[in-house]
Scaffold this active site. Structure first.
Site, PDB file in Angstrom:
ATOM      1  N   LYS A 174      26.266   3.128  40.067  1.00  0.00           N
ATOM      2  CA  LYS A 174      26.749   2.842  38.706  1.00  0.00           C
ATOM      3  C   LYS A 174      25.606   3.135  37.739  1.00  0.00           C
ATOM      4  O   LYS A 174      24.659   2.359  37.630  1.00  0.00           O
ATOM      5  CB  LYS A 174      27.176   1.374  38.572  1.00  0.00           C
TER       6      LYS A 174
ATOM      7  N   GLU B  38       8.267  -7.143  26.584  1.00  0.00           N
ATOM      8  CA  GLU B  38       8.258  -5.711  26.845  1.00  0.00           C
ATOM      9  C   GLU B  38       8.673  -5.009  25.552  1.00  0.00           C
ATOM     10  O   GLU B  38       9.776  -5.247  25.051  1.00  0.00           O
ATOM     11  CB  GLU B  38       9.278  -5.462  27.967  1.00  0.00           C
TER      12      GLU B  38
ATOM     13  N   CYS C 285       9.208   1.324  32.052  1.00  0.00           N
ATOM     14  CA  CYS C 285       8.808   0.020  32.585  1.00  0.00           C
ATOM     15  C   CYS C 285       7.316  -0.010  32.853  1.00  0.00           C
ATOM     16  O   CYS C 285       6.707  -1.065  32.862  1.00  0.00           O
ATOM     17  CB  CYS C 285       9.577  -0.271  33.856  1.00  0.00           C
TER      18      CYS C 285
HETATM   19  P1  NAD Z   1      19.633  -3.498  31.766  1.00  0.00           P
HETATM   20  O1  NAD Z   1      19.206  -4.558  32.703  1.00  0.00           O
HETATM   21  O2  NAD Z   1      20.278  -3.887  30.500  1.00  0.00           O
HETATM   22  O3  NAD Z   1      20.641  -2.507  32.480  1.00  0.00           O
HETATM   23  C1  NAD Z   1      20.340  -1.853  33.698  1.00  0.00           C
HETATM   24  C2  NAD Z   1      21.629  -1.525  34.406  1.00  0.00           C
HETATM   25  O4  NAD Z   1      22.289  -2.740  34.740  1.00  0.00           O
HETATM   26  C3  NAD Z   1      22.642  -0.732  33.587  1.00  0.00           C
HETATM   27  O5  NAD Z   1      23.302   0.160  34.458  1.00  0.00           O
HETATM   28  C4  NAD Z   1      23.579  -1.780  33.091  1.00  0.00           C
HETATM   29  O6  NAD Z   1      24.862  -1.269  32.835  1.00  0.00           O
HETATM   30  C5  NAD Z   1      23.617  -2.702  34.277  1.00  0.00           C
HETATM   31  N1  NAD Z   1      24.039  -4.073  34.010  1.00  0.00           N
HETATM   32  C6  NAD Z   1      23.928  -4.791  32.870  1.00  0.00           C
HETATM   33  N2  NAD Z   1      24.448  -6.021  33.028  1.00  0.00           N
HETATM   34  C7  NAD Z   1      24.874  -6.094  34.314  1.00  0.00           C
HETATM   35  C8  NAD Z   1      25.481  -7.115  35.104  1.00  0.00           C
HETATM   36  N3  NAD Z   1      25.764  -8.319  34.617  1.00  0.00           N
HETATM   37  N4  NAD Z   1      25.766  -6.824  36.390  1.00  0.00           N
HETATM   38  C9  NAD Z   1      25.468  -5.625  36.912  1.00  0.00           C
HETATM   39  N5  NAD Z   1      24.904  -4.620  36.220  1.00  0.00           N
HETATM   40  C10 NAD Z   1      24.609  -4.859  34.946  1.00  0.00           C
HETATM   41  O7  NAD Z   1      18.316  -2.603  31.527  1.00  0.00           O
HETATM   42  P2  NAD Z   1      18.188  -1.316  30.608  1.00  0.00           P
HETATM   43  O8  NAD Z   1      18.095  -1.751  29.185  1.00  0.00           O
HETATM   44  O9  NAD Z   1      19.199  -0.292  30.992  1.00  0.00           O
HETATM   45  O10 NAD Z   1      16.775  -0.762  31.100  1.00  0.00           O
HETATM   46  C11 NAD Z   1      15.577  -1.191  30.575  1.00  0.00           C
HETATM   47  C12 NAD Z   1      14.933  -2.190  31.523  1.00  0.00           C
HETATM   48  O11 NAD Z   1      14.781  -1.584  32.807  1.00  0.00           O
HETATM   49  C13 NAD Z   1      13.529  -2.576  31.108  1.00  0.00           C
HETATM   50  O12 NAD Z   1      13.343  -3.944  31.297  1.00  0.00           O
HETATM   51  C14 NAD Z   1      12.648  -1.774  32.069  1.00  0.00           C
HETATM   52  O13 NAD Z   1      11.380  -2.314  32.278  1.00  0.00           O
HETATM   53  C15 NAD Z   1      13.469  -1.769  33.295  1.00  0.00           C
HETATM   54  N6  NAD Z   1      13.070  -0.675  34.162  1.00  0.00           N
HETATM   55  C16 NAD Z   1      12.392  -0.984  35.285  1.00  0.00           C
HETATM   56  C17 NAD Z   1      11.968   0.039  36.112  1.00  0.00           C
HETATM   57  C18 NAD Z   1      11.198  -0.273  37.348  1.00  0.00           C
HETATM   58  O14 NAD Z   1      11.129   0.603  38.202  1.00  0.00           O
HETATM   59  N7  NAD Z   1      10.645  -1.451  37.514  1.00  0.00           N
HETATM   60  C19 NAD Z   1      12.256   1.376  35.801  1.00  0.00           C
HETATM   61  C20 NAD Z   1      12.971   1.641  34.626  1.00  0.00           C
HETATM   62  C21 NAD Z   1      13.389   0.584  33.817  1.00  0.00           C
END
Ligand code: NAD
Length: 481
Positions: A178, A384, A288
């Site tokens: 997803k 962040e 991230c």
């Molecule tokens: P997010 O948590 O809002 O969303 C990530 C994914 O989760 C999306 O596909 C979203 O649709 C899905 N999602 C949201 N709510 C959900 C739920 N209740 N159940 C299941 N899935 C759900 O994050 P974002 O804004 O897309 O990404 C930014 C964040 O990701 C930042 O905090 C960043 O640090 C982190 N990130 C971490 C890494 C790593 O490798 N550690 C890499 C890239 C991004």
């Protein structure tokens, strides 16, 4: 879609492109111009379960498929990514906004996960040995964990997908992916390349959806699912971990970060400024691993700030497809408003905005900004940032720097610039983070284990470690042999 004719716009379930069960679609936007690029199918929980039906039905055959064959399909897909690199880069910039040169770099980086795990697929062997008592043989083998649910964020639409699909398929697992609803097009295109590469039906299924919580809930309750791998914010990761507890799922969590970037007095100033530009402004600061807190020793502080300010002044902001642009739009207008709030609060609390500029009244663009003397209790320091803002705080001693670096609930990436080798080694031991760049502002590599400590997550992606996130260990004892 005019931007990329032939791009699939439907769900991919059991080897078929399909509309969603209730026929709904959702728009995908270009953040540079706030225009709709296209509409795509919006998966429902029923679609998610159909995708899991397919992944479950395909699981045995894929697990039994020789590793060499699985490896070959990954390698063929890698070659297709390379062949279509320009189209993929353009698609990333269209739906996510980053400058085209950075999207091209993401295609090179993201594609490499497929090659790396094609190579790992045939090397994930076990081990044998005798019991210490000499009573028999101990055989340790690995088996795929089973159907996996892969959830990716919007900031690296290709690389976050290949970093999960690569090891899952290499290990012999089937998957339902997803992608983030903000950037689903690159994943759909990638899936079409797997299809071209001859991936059997049901092995990989893609379900873009705006109904994340409902779709995830349906999958996570189903006992056929055996693993969830998530990259995204710590808050959503926490929710998924709670849900995973019910069926005792294997989990991989790549969550948020708050990376310190330490500059010691003895650092090579040119190298530190070069590294800072990469660690901060790559991906418009939306990584991230982005340097989030610059901690600079007092004797080098003013020179570092002056040199960095010259470089930041020179950055060109504009739509990512325009030539010569360094800083594209943020993912959307809300992100720009949020980051503006962090900067304003830090300045009101005693920070100095020394580079900045007018912020757009609307739109997703944000001017590259430097704030010095950032108070350690401000949100700019603690949260962040996820945008092109350099936050600088001064320190005096190494012990103080380490304390500051570690005083966060996150532990993903860290960076340190010093000419003192012994100090470099001390920092490797004392900085509480999963990854450390020593005199380098770039650390990611498919061959290296990527991941965090504390609330930055669990598990590792990439490296030799990555495939084991998708394998169970099985031990057999054979007496007398
Ligand atoms: P997010 O948590 O809002 O969303 C990530 C994914 O989760 C999306 O596909 C979203 O649709 C899905 N999602 C949201 N709510 C959900 C739920 N209740 N159940 C299941 N899935 C759900 O994050 P974002 O804004 O897309 O990404 C930014 C964040 O990701 C930042 O905090 C960043 O640090 C982190 N990130 C971490 C890494 C790593 O490798 N550690 C890499 C890239 C991004």
């Amino acid at each position: 879609m005019s931007a990329l004719p032939g791009l699939p716009l439907q769900l991919f379930i059991d080897g078929q492109w399909r509309d969603s069960a209730d026929g709904t679609t959702f728009p995908v936007h270009d953040p540079a111009f706030d225009r709709v690029l296209t509409e795509i199918a919006d998966a429902t929980p029923a679609d998610a379960l159909r995708a899991l039906d397919a992944a479950s039905a395909a699981a045995d055959a894929w697990a039994k498929t020789p590793a060499r064959v699985r490896s070959g399909i990954l390698l063929r897909t890698f070659e297709l990514v390379v062949e279509h690199a320009d189209d993929i880069a353009r698609l990333i910039t269209l739906e996510m906004g980053k400058p085209l040169s950075e999207s091209a770099a993401e295609v090179r980086y993201g594609g490499e996960f497929l090659r790396w795990f094609a190579e790992e697929a045939v090397r994930a062997g076990g081990r044998t040995g005798s019991t210490p008592e000499g009573t028999g043989a101990m055989l340790v083998t690995h088996r795929p964990v089973g159907p996996c649910y892969l959830i990716t964020p919007w900031n690296f639409p290709l690389a976050m997908a290949t970093r999960k699909i690569g090891p899952a398929l290499a290990a012999g697992c089937t998957a339902v992916i997803k992608p983030a609803a903000l950037t689903p097009l690159t994943t759909l295109y990638l899936v079409s390349l797997f299809e071209q590469a001859g991936l059997p039906e049901g092995v990989l299924n893609a379900i873009p959806s705006t109904r994340s919580a409902a779709v995830s809930d349906a999958l996570m309750r189903d006992p056929r699912l055996r693993k969830v791998s998530f990259t995204g914010s710590t808050g959503v990761g926490r929710t998924l971990l709670k849900q995973a507890a019910d069926n005792i799922l294997r989990t991989s969590m790549e969550l948020g970060g708050n990376a310190p970037f330490l500059v010691f007095d003895d650092a090579d100033l040119d190298a530190a400024v070069d590294g800072a530009m990469i660690a901060k402004f790559r991906n418009v600061g939306q990584a991230c691993t982005a340097a989030n807190r610059f901690l600079v020793q007092e004797d080098i502080h003013d020179r570092f700030v002056e040199r960095l300010a010259e470089r930041v002044h020179a950055l060109r902001v504009g739509p990512g497809l325009d030539a010569g642009v360094d800083i594209g739009p943020l993912i959307n207008r809300d992100a720009a408003i949020r980051i503006g709030g962090l900067v304003d609060e830090a300045v009101a609390a005693g920070g100095y905005e020394i580079v900045g500029g007018p912020r757009a009244e609307d739109g997703a663009f944000f001017p590259p900004t430097i704030v010095t003397d950032v108070p350690t209790d401000s949100r700019l320091y603690r949260e962040e940032i996820f945008g092109p803002v350099v936050s600088i705080t001064k320190f005096t001693t190494e012990a103080e720097a380490v304390d500051l670096a570690n005083s966060t609930e996150y532990g993903l990436a860290a960076y340190a610039y010093t000419a003192d080798l012994a100090r470099g080694h001390r920092l490797m031991a004392s900085i509480d983070a999963g990854m450390l760049g020593v005199n380098s502002g770039a650390i990611s590599n498919p061959a290296a284990p990527f991941g965090g400590t504390k609330q930055s997550g669990l598990g590792r992606e990439g490296g030799n470690e990555g495939i084991h996130e998708y394998l169970d260990t099985k031990y057999a004892f054979v007496p007398g042999s």
